[in-house]
Design a protein around this motif. Structure first.
Motif, PDB file in Angstrom:
ATOM      1  N   TRP A 151      32.534  27.002  -4.273  1.00  0.00           N
ATOM      2  CA  TRP A 151      31.778  24.914  -3.829  1.00  0.00           C
ATOM      3  C   TRP A 151      30.909  25.191  -4.606  1.00  0.00           C
ATOM      4  CZ3 TRP A 151      32.415  22.719   1.537  1.00  0.00           C
ATOM      5  CH2 TRP A 151      33.925  22.346   2.165  1.00  0.00           C
ATOM      6  N   GLY A 152      30.903  24.832  -5.557  1.00  0.00           N
ATOM      7  CA  GLY A 152      29.581  24.562  -6.377  1.00  0.00           C
ATOM      8  C   GLY A 152      28.486  23.827  -6.094  1.00  0.00           C
ATOM      9  N   VAL A 153      27.686  23.417  -5.596  1.00  0.00           N
ATOM     10  CA  VAL A 153      26.342  22.722  -5.437  1.00  0.00           C
ATOM     11  C   VAL A 153      25.321  22.632  -6.051  1.00  0.00           C
ATOM     12  CG1 VAL A 153      24.976  21.883  -2.826  1.00  0.00           C
ATOM     13  CG2 VAL A 153      26.526  23.562  -2.595  1.00  0.00           C
ATOM     14  N   SER A 154      25.226  21.428  -6.485  1.00  0.00           N
ATOM     15  CA  SER A 154      24.436  21.559  -8.054  1.00  0.00           C
ATOM     16  C   SER A 154      23.014  21.401  -7.231  1.00  0.00           C
ATOM     17  CB  SER A 154      24.639  20.323  -9.008  1.00  0.00           C
ATOM     18  OG  SER A 154      23.215  20.313 -10.035  1.00  0.00           O
ATOM     19  N   VAL A 155      21.913  21.664  -7.639  1.00  0.00           N
ATOM     20  CA  VAL A 155      20.355  21.710  -6.282  1.00  0.00           C
ATOM     21  C   VAL A 155      19.620  21.759  -7.014  1.00  0.00           C
ATOM     22  CG1 VAL A 155      19.000  21.983  -4.931  1.00  0.00           C
ATOM     23  CG2 VAL A 155      21.715  23.033  -4.626  1.00  0.00           C
ATOM     24  N   ASP A 183      33.040  26.037  17.876  1.00  0.00           N
ATOM     25  CA  ASP A 183      32.529  26.862  17.622  1.00  0.00           C
ATOM     26  C   ASP A 183      32.383  26.162  15.980  1.00  0.00           C
ATOM     27  OD1 ASP A 183      33.573  28.798  18.572  1.00  0.00           O
ATOM     28  OD2 ASP A 183      35.593  28.982  17.886  1.00  0.00           O
ATOM     29  N   SER A 184      31.092  27.145  15.368  1.00  0.00           N
ATOM     30  CA  SER A 184      30.758  26.402  14.075  1.00  0.00           C
ATOM     31  C   SER A 184      29.899  27.846  13.240  1.00  0.00           C
ATOM     32  CB  SER A 184      29.265  25.525  14.203  1.00  0.00           C
ATOM     33  OG  SER A 184      28.801  25.312  13.506  1.00  0.00           O
ATOM     34  N   ASN A 185      30.770  27.656  12.081  1.00  0.00           N
ATOM     35  CA  ASN A 185      30.427  29.202  11.573  1.00  0.00           C
ATOM     36  C   ASN A 185      29.490  28.201   9.898  1.00  0.00           C
ATOM     37  OD1 ASN A 185      32.605  29.921  12.620  1.00  0.00           O
ATOM     38  ND2 ASN A 185      34.119  28.777  11.398  1.00  0.00           N
ATOM     39  N   SER A 186      28.596  29.304   9.231  1.00  0.00           N
ATOM     40  CA  SER A 186      27.598  29.229   8.372  1.00  0.00           C
ATOM     41  C   SER A 186      28.378  30.556   6.794  1.00  0.00           C
ATOM     42  CB  SER A 186      26.290  29.927   9.264  1.00  0.00           C
ATOM     43  OG  SER A 186      26.415  30.886   9.416  1.00  0.00           O
ATOM     44  N   TYR A 187      28.359  29.551   6.605  1.00  0.00           N
ATOM     45  CA  TYR A 187      29.027  30.273   4.728  1.00  0.00           C
ATOM     46  C   TYR A 187      27.493  30.414   3.727  1.00  0.00           C
ATOM     47  CZ  TYR A 187      32.941  28.771   7.122  1.00  0.00           C
ATOM     48  OH  TYR A 187      33.897  28.413   7.402  1.00  0.00           O
ATOM     49  N   SER A 188      27.782  32.108   3.641  1.00  0.00           N
ATOM     50  CA  SER A 188      26.552  32.845   3.017  1.00  0.00           C
ATOM     51  C   SER A 188      27.035  32.288   1.272  1.00  0.00           C
ATOM     52  CB  SER A 188      25.346  33.882   2.833  1.00  0.00           C
ATOM     53  OG  SER A 188      25.070  33.754   3.980  1.00  0.00           O
ATOM     54  N   PRO A 189      25.655  31.921   0.289  1.00  0.00           N
ATOM     55  CA  PRO A 189      26.013  31.981  -1.257  1.00  0.00           C
ATOM     56  C   PRO A 189      26.996  32.844  -1.646  1.00  0.00           C
ATOM     57  CG  PRO A 189      24.332  31.192  -0.925  1.00  0.00           C
ATOM     58  CD  PRO A 189      24.212  31.753   0.489  1.00  0.00           C
ATOM     59  N   ASP A 190      27.739  33.033  -2.685  1.00  0.00           N
ATOM     60  CA  ASP A 190      28.189  34.720  -3.536  1.00  0.00           C
ATOM     61  C   ASP A 190      27.463  34.996  -4.390  1.00  0.00           C
ATOM     62  OD1 ASP A 190      29.901  36.136  -5.624  1.00  0.00           O
ATOM     63  OD2 ASP A 190      31.822  35.246  -4.061  1.00  0.00           O
ATOM     64  N   VAL A 191      26.971  35.774  -4.364  1.00  0.00           N
ATOM     65  CA  VAL A 191      25.192  36.616  -5.696  1.00  0.00           C
ATOM     66  C   VAL A 191      26.434  36.873  -6.688  1.00  0.00           C
ATOM     67  CG1 VAL A 191      23.396  38.369  -6.111  1.00  0.00           C
ATOM     68  CG2 VAL A 191      24.163  37.468  -2.859  1.00  0.00           C
ATOM     69  N   ASP A 192      27.789  37.249  -6.933  1.00  0.00           N
ATOM     70  CA  ASP A 192      27.842  36.905  -8.269  1.00  0.00           C
ATOM     71  C   ASP A 192      28.036  35.976  -9.093  1.00  0.00           C
ATOM     72  OD1 ASP A 192      27.803  40.159  -7.549  1.00  0.00           O
ATOM     73  OD2 ASP A 192      29.680  40.204  -6.827  1.00  0.00           O
ATOM     74  N   ALA A 193      28.960  35.553  -8.174  1.00  0.00           N
ATOM     75  CA  ALA A 193      29.124  33.831  -8.726  1.00  0.00           C
ATOM     76  C   ALA A 193      27.647  33.073  -8.971  1.00  0.00           C
ATOM     77  CB  ALA A 193      30.460  33.005  -7.964  1.00  0.00           C
ATOM     78  N   ASP A 194      26.951  33.388  -8.718  1.00  0.00           N
ATOM     79  CA  ASP A 194      25.359  32.511  -8.770  1.00  0.00           C
ATOM     80  C   ASP A 194      24.973  33.465  -9.666  1.00  0.00           C
ATOM     81  OD1 ASP A 194      26.063  31.067  -5.928  1.00  0.00           O
ATOM     82  OD2 ASP A 194      24.432  32.363  -5.187  1.00  0.00           O
ATOM     83  N   ILE A 195      25.448  34.295 -10.148  1.00  0.00           N
ATOM     84  CA  ILE A 195      24.762  35.518 -11.460  1.00  0.00           C
ATOM     85  C   ILE A 195      25.345  34.325 -12.696  1.00  0.00           C
ATOM     86  CG2 ILE A 195      24.409  36.974 -12.883  1.00  0.00           C
ATOM     87  CD1 ILE A 195      23.217  38.117  -9.952  1.00  0.00           C
ATOM     88  N   SER A 214      13.234  22.445 -11.395  1.00  0.00           N
ATOM     89  CA  SER A 214      15.096  23.366 -12.087  1.00  0.00           C
ATOM     90  C   SER A 214      15.962  22.728 -11.572  1.00  0.00           C
ATOM     91  CB  SER A 214      14.126  24.409 -11.778  1.00  0.00           C
ATOM     92  OG  SER A 214      15.507  25.640 -13.051  1.00  0.00           O
ATOM     93  N   THR A 215      17.116  22.734 -12.192  1.00  0.00           N
ATOM     94  CA  THR A 215      18.062  22.784 -11.374  1.00  0.00           C
ATOM     95  C   THR A 215      19.467  23.577 -12.010  1.00  0.00           C
ATOM     96  OG1 THR A 215      18.013  19.905 -12.011  1.00  0.00           O
ATOM     97  CG2 THR A 215      20.513  21.273 -11.758  1.00  0.00           C
ATOM     98  N   GLY A 216      19.978  23.715 -10.787  1.00  0.00           N
ATOM     99  CA  GLY A 216      21.308  24.908 -11.279  1.00  0.00           C
ATOM    100  C   GLY A 216      21.995  25.317  -9.511  1.00  0.00           C
ATOM    101  N   PHE A 217      22.842  25.842  -9.975  1.00  0.00           N
ATOM    102  CA  PHE A 217      24.006  25.893  -8.724  1.00  0.00           C
ATOM    103  C   PHE A 217      23.677  27.071  -8.209  1.00  0.00           C
ATOM    104  CE2 PHE A 217      25.810  23.126 -13.149  1.00  0.00           C
ATOM    105  CZ  PHE A 217      26.226  22.291 -11.928  1.00  0.00           C
ATOM    106  N   VAL A 218      24.407  26.678  -6.465  1.00  0.00           N
ATOM    107  CA  VAL A 218      24.281  27.284  -5.034  1.00  0.00           C
ATOM    108  C   VAL A 218      25.258  27.534  -4.856  1.00  0.00           C
ATOM    109  CG1 VAL A 218      24.034  28.347  -3.499  1.00  0.00           C
ATOM    110  CG2 VAL A 218      22.811  26.992  -4.896  1.00  0.00           C
ATOM    111  N   ILE A 219      26.525  28.407  -5.254  1.00  0.00           N
ATOM    112  CA  ILE A 219      28.188  28.578  -5.396  1.00  0.00           C
ATOM    113  C   ILE A 219      28.544  29.451  -4.061  1.00  0.00           C
ATOM    114  CG2 ILE A 219      30.179  29.691  -6.433  1.00  0.00           C
ATOM    115  CD1 ILE A 219      28.750  27.603  -7.792  1.00  0.00           C
ATOM    116  N   PHE A 220      29.651  28.844  -3.502  1.00  0.00           N
ATOM    117  CA  PHE A 220      29.964  29.575  -1.924  1.00  0.00           C
ATOM    118  C   PHE A 220      31.338  29.447  -2.002  1.00  0.00           C
ATOM    119  CE2 PHE A 220      26.207  26.468  -0.907  1.00  0.00           C
ATOM    120  CZ  PHE A 220      25.627  27.809  -0.050  1.00  0.00           C
ATOM    121  N   ASP A 221      31.813  30.954  -1.470  1.00  0.00           N
ATOM    122  CA  ASP A 221      33.273  31.152  -1.784  1.00  0.00           C
ATOM    123  C   ASP A 221      33.652  30.822  -0.316  1.00  0.00           C
ATOM    124  OD1 ASP A 221      35.801  32.088  -1.980  1.00  0.00           O
ATOM    125  OD2 ASP A 221      35.285  33.831  -2.539  1.00  0.00           O
ATOM    126  N   MET A 222      34.266  29.517  -0.581  1.00  0.00           N
ATOM    127  CA  MET A 222      34.519  28.984   0.851  1.00  0.00           C
ATOM    128  C   MET A 222      36.232  28.835   1.373  1.00  0.00           C
ATOM    129  SD  MET A 222      31.900  27.333   2.219  1.00  0.00           S
ATOM    130  CE  MET A 222      32.690  26.453   3.590  1.00  0.00           C
TER     131      MET A 222
END
Length: 253
Positions: A151-155, A183-195, A214-222
């Motif tokens: 999931w690529g989030v443009s921020v 239940d509720s889950n939380s997901y952290s960004p994928d550092v390698d994919a972010d780079i 600045s604009t960029g992407f935060v990537i999550f492996d979901m």
């Protein structure tokens, strides 16, 4: 009582028979022997009957006690069955209450999404102004392949403070809605994919000066089970680490 019968029916006839034996005729001797045998058999019968009567109360008492124990056992069993049924009823009620509470929480979470800033709506998080531009699914980022789906989030981040501030991927996480189990889950960004996604601008490692954006992407492996439609019930949490500097953003249009 028994001893009196023994002396009266056995010993006295025998004594009389012995005393009168020589003086008695053959007929009276035969009658005397016959009478002694009859008395002996009668005595044995009486003794046996008395013995049976003496044992009878004990037997009756034992039977009555057994009946009492049986009734008591049935009563205890009935109480235990009622307690088991009550315990099962309480368990069912507890499960129903838990499901009701979880469902209420899930509905509350979905309602809360409406109050969060939507896509394209800026919101202040501490000294930063954050805007979620869009979110998309894809399988690959550069040379990296998602275990599920990326999931690529443009921020877009703007520094509205008076001091420089560094952007980090640790500021972001995706949170799932509360399900019917609570239940509720939380997901952290994928550092390698972010780079790899931000290799041209170093979005998640740069320091923003005051007034700079600045604009960029935060990537999550979901998990791959989630579709594009599912995105709208998740939300992004941005936390700068400062007190009161935390905000949730929905993926609603």
């Amino acid at each position: 009582m028994i001893l009196a019968k023994i002396f009266g029916w056995i010993f006295i006839p025998y004594i009389m028979l012995a005393v009168r034996w020589r003086k008695s005729s053959l007929f009276f001797r035969a009658v005397g022997i016959l009478w002694s045998v009859v008395i002996l058999l009668s005595t044995v019968k009486v003794i046996a009957a008395d013995s049976h009567n003496e044992d009878l109360p004990t037997s009756v008492t034992t039977i009555e006690q057994a009946d009492t124990n049986s009734v008591s056992g049935k009563a205890t069993s009935t109480v235990n069955n009622k307690q088991t049924k009550q315990s099962h009823t309480n368990s069912v009620d507890s499960d129903m209450q838990s499901t009701t509470n979880a469902t209420t929480t899930a509905q509350s979470d979905l309602k809360a999404l409406e109050s969060y800033p939507h896509l394209g709506q800026p919101s202040k998080v501490g000294n930063l102004e954050i805007t979620i531009n869009n979110v998309k699914q894809f399988k690959y980022v550069g040379t990296d392949t998602a275990n599920g789906m990326y999931w690529g989030v443009s921020v877009t981040v703007q520094n509205d403070g008076s001091n420089p501030q560094t952007i980090s991927d640790s500021m972001f996480k995706i949170v799932s809605p509360t399900d019917v189990r609570g239940d509720s889950n939380s997901y952290s960004p994928d550092v390698d994919a972010d780079i790899q996604a931000n290799e041209t601008n170093n979005f998640l490692t740069e320091t923003l000066n005051p007034g700079v954006s600045s604009t960029g992407f935060v990537i999550f492996d979901m998990p791959s089970k989630y579709t594009n439609d599912d995105m709208q019930v998740f939300h992004l949490v941005v936390d700068t680490g400062l007190l009161g500097s935390k905000q949730s953003f929905s993926f609603l249009q």
